[in-house]
Design an enzyme around this catalytic site. Structure first.
Site, PDB file in Angstrom:
ATOM      1  N   SER A 150       0.497  -1.260  -4.479  1.00  9.02           N
ATOM      2  CA  SER A 150      -0.837  -0.713  -4.305  1.00  9.02           C
ATOM      3  C   SER A 150      -0.800   0.780  -4.569  1.00  9.02           C
ATOM      4  CB  SER A 150      -1.295  -0.974  -2.858  1.00  9.02           C
ATOM      5  OG  SER A 150      -2.424  -0.214  -2.519  1.00  9.02           O
ATOM      6  N   TYR A 163       0.322  -0.944   6.856  1.00  8.82           N
ATOM      7  CA  TYR A 163       0.310  -1.433   5.473  1.00  8.82           C
ATOM      8  C   TYR A 163       0.879  -0.382   4.517  1.00  8.82           C
ATOM      9  CZ  TYR A 163      -1.586  -3.151   1.038  1.00  8.82           C
ATOM     10  OH  TYR A 163      -1.729  -3.573  -0.261  1.00  8.82           O
TER      11      TYR A 163
END
Length: 345
Positions: A150, A163
Site C-alpha cells: 500500500s 496496519y
C-alpha cells in the site's frame, strides 16, 4: 483451446496461483483475474461463503479452483494449504499475499490484543505465506511471490498505526529475503505491488473506534485495477516494486521529500478523510470472518466514486518506462504542491 472473455487459453495452462485473502476485496478480484488469464487458482481465506463464491467465479471462467479455509496467522495451517494446492492443482508458480484484517482507531485506544491480531494477519500472514511458498519454490528454483502492499507502506497515517506498521514491516522483511535469495543465486523472484485506496468491503467490517463508519481516503480505485496490476507484476517480476496510481506515487515521494508537510497535512485531514456520516458496524472481522454465511464480493460501498482505470498502471504495462516516468513525475509534483498549499492554509 477454450475461449473465455477475450482470452484464448487452455484452463490452467499458465500454472498455479495461490491468493490469500481471496474471499473478498482485492484478493477476490485478483483470483478472478488469474482465472481469466488461464491459471489454476488456490483461494485462501477464513470466510466459507466468500471462498465458495470465489471458487465458483473461477470455475465459471474455466479455471480449476480450490478453496481452503485458513487463517494466515497460523503457519502450520498455511503450510497445509500450500500442500493441498500442490496435491490438487500442481506445483505453485505464483503466491500472492494479500490477506487483511485491522482496526481503525487512535493508537491509545487500540488494545494490545487488537494490535497483535492486526500484525499477525497483515505482517506475520505474509511471512507465513512466503515461508510456505519458498519451501516449494526453492527446490524447483522457480516461482514468483507477490507482496500486496500500500501507499501506507511508505507513509503512516493517523488512526491506522497497526496496519501501517505491518505494511512497513513487510517491505523490510521482503528486502531482506530478496537479498538472501540473490546471494544464493536463486531464480525465485519477489515483487511488491503498492496500492492506492481501494473500494473493498473492508470499510464495512473493519473494527472502528472512530465514532463513525470508516471510508477509504480519496481517490478511490476499484479492486479490478489492483488485480490487473498484481497479475501483471506476477508475470513481470523483474521490477522490485510497482506503485499503482498517481496518488501512491505522490505519497511515496511526498514522504521522501516533504515528510513534515505530510505530518501537518495529515494532522489536519486524517480524521475527516477516513470517516463518513454513518454509525460504525456492530460486528467486525478482526478476530472472526463476516463472510462465513454471506458472500460480500470484491466491491465495497463506493462504486459511485471508484475509478476503474489507473492511467499510471496502464502506462506501465503498455507504453514503457518513459511514459511512466512522465506521469509519475507529474503526479508527484501535483501531490506535493497540494500538500504545500494545504499545510499553509
Amino acid at each position: 483451446m477454450e475461449k473465455r472473455t477475450g482470452v484464448d487459453r487452455t484452463p490452467g495452462d499458465r500454472g498455479v496461483a495461490v491468493v490469500s485473502g481471496a474471499s473478498a476485496g482485492v484478493g477476490r478480484a485478483t483470483a478472478r483475474e488469474f482465472a481469466l488469464r488461464g491459471y489454476s487458482v488456490a483461494l485462501l481465506a477464513r470466510g466459507r461463503a466468500g471462498l465458495e463464491a470465489a471458487r465458483r467465479e473461477a470455475e465459471a471462467l474455466g479455471a480449476p479452483a480450490l478453496a481452503v479455509e485458513v487463517d494466515v496467522s497460523d503457519p502450520a495451517a498455511v503450510d497445509g494449504a500450500a500442500a493441498r494446492a500442490e496435491e490438487e492443482l500442481g506445483p505453485v508458480d505464483v503466491w500472492v499475499n494479500s490477506a487483511f484484517a485491522s482496526v481503525i482507531a487512535p493508537f491509545t485506544r487500540t488494545g494490545p490484543e487488537e494490535y497483535a491480531r492486526a500484525t499477525d494477519v497483515c505482517y506475520h500472514g505474509y511471512v507465513n505465506g512466503t515461508r510456505a511458498a519458498l519451501a516449494r519454490m526453492l527446490p524447483r528454483d522457480r516461482g514468483v511471490i507477490v507482496q500486496v502492499g500500500s501507499a501506507l507502506a511508505y507513509r503512516g497515517i493517523p488512526y491506522q498505526a497497526a496496519y501501517c506498521g505491518a505494511k512497513h514491516a513487510v517491505r523490510g522483511f521482503t528486502d531482506s529475503v530478496r537479498a538472501e535469495l540473490l546471494r544464493d543465486g536463486s531464480r525465485v523472484r519477489f515483487t511488491e505491488v503498492h496500492l492506492p485506496a481501494v473500494n473493498t468491503p473492508q470499510f464495512s467490517w473493519v473494527r472502528s473506534r472512530m465514532g463513525a463508519r470508516t471510508r477509504p481516503v480519496p481517490p478511490v480505485y476499484q479492486p479490478e485495477v489492483a488485480a490487473r496490476a498484481i497479475v501483471w507484476a506476477a508475470e513481470h517480476p523483474r521490477r522490485r516494486r510497482y506503485l499503482v496510481a498517481p496518488s501512491t506515487v505522490a505519497t511515496v515521494l511526498g514522504q521522501r521529500f516533504a515528510p513534515r508537510l505530510l505530518d501537518l497535512y495529515l494532522a489536519r485531514t486524517g480524521y475527516e478523510g477516513q470517516v463518513r456520516d454513518a454509525a460504525p458496524p456492530e460486528r467486525d472481522n478482526l478476530f472472526a470472518p463476516l463472510d462465513t454465511e454471506h458472500d460480500h464480493g470484491a466491491h465495497g460501498e463506493f462504486d459511485d466514486e471508484a475509478r476503474e482505470v489507473s492511467l499510471l498502471q496502464e502506462a506501465s504495462q503498455r507504453r514503457g518506462a518513459l511514459a511512466v516516468a512522465g506521469l509519475a513525475g507529474f503526479a508527484a509534483g501535483a501531490g506535493v504542491y497540494g500538500l504545500v498549499r494545504a499545510a499553509r492554509s
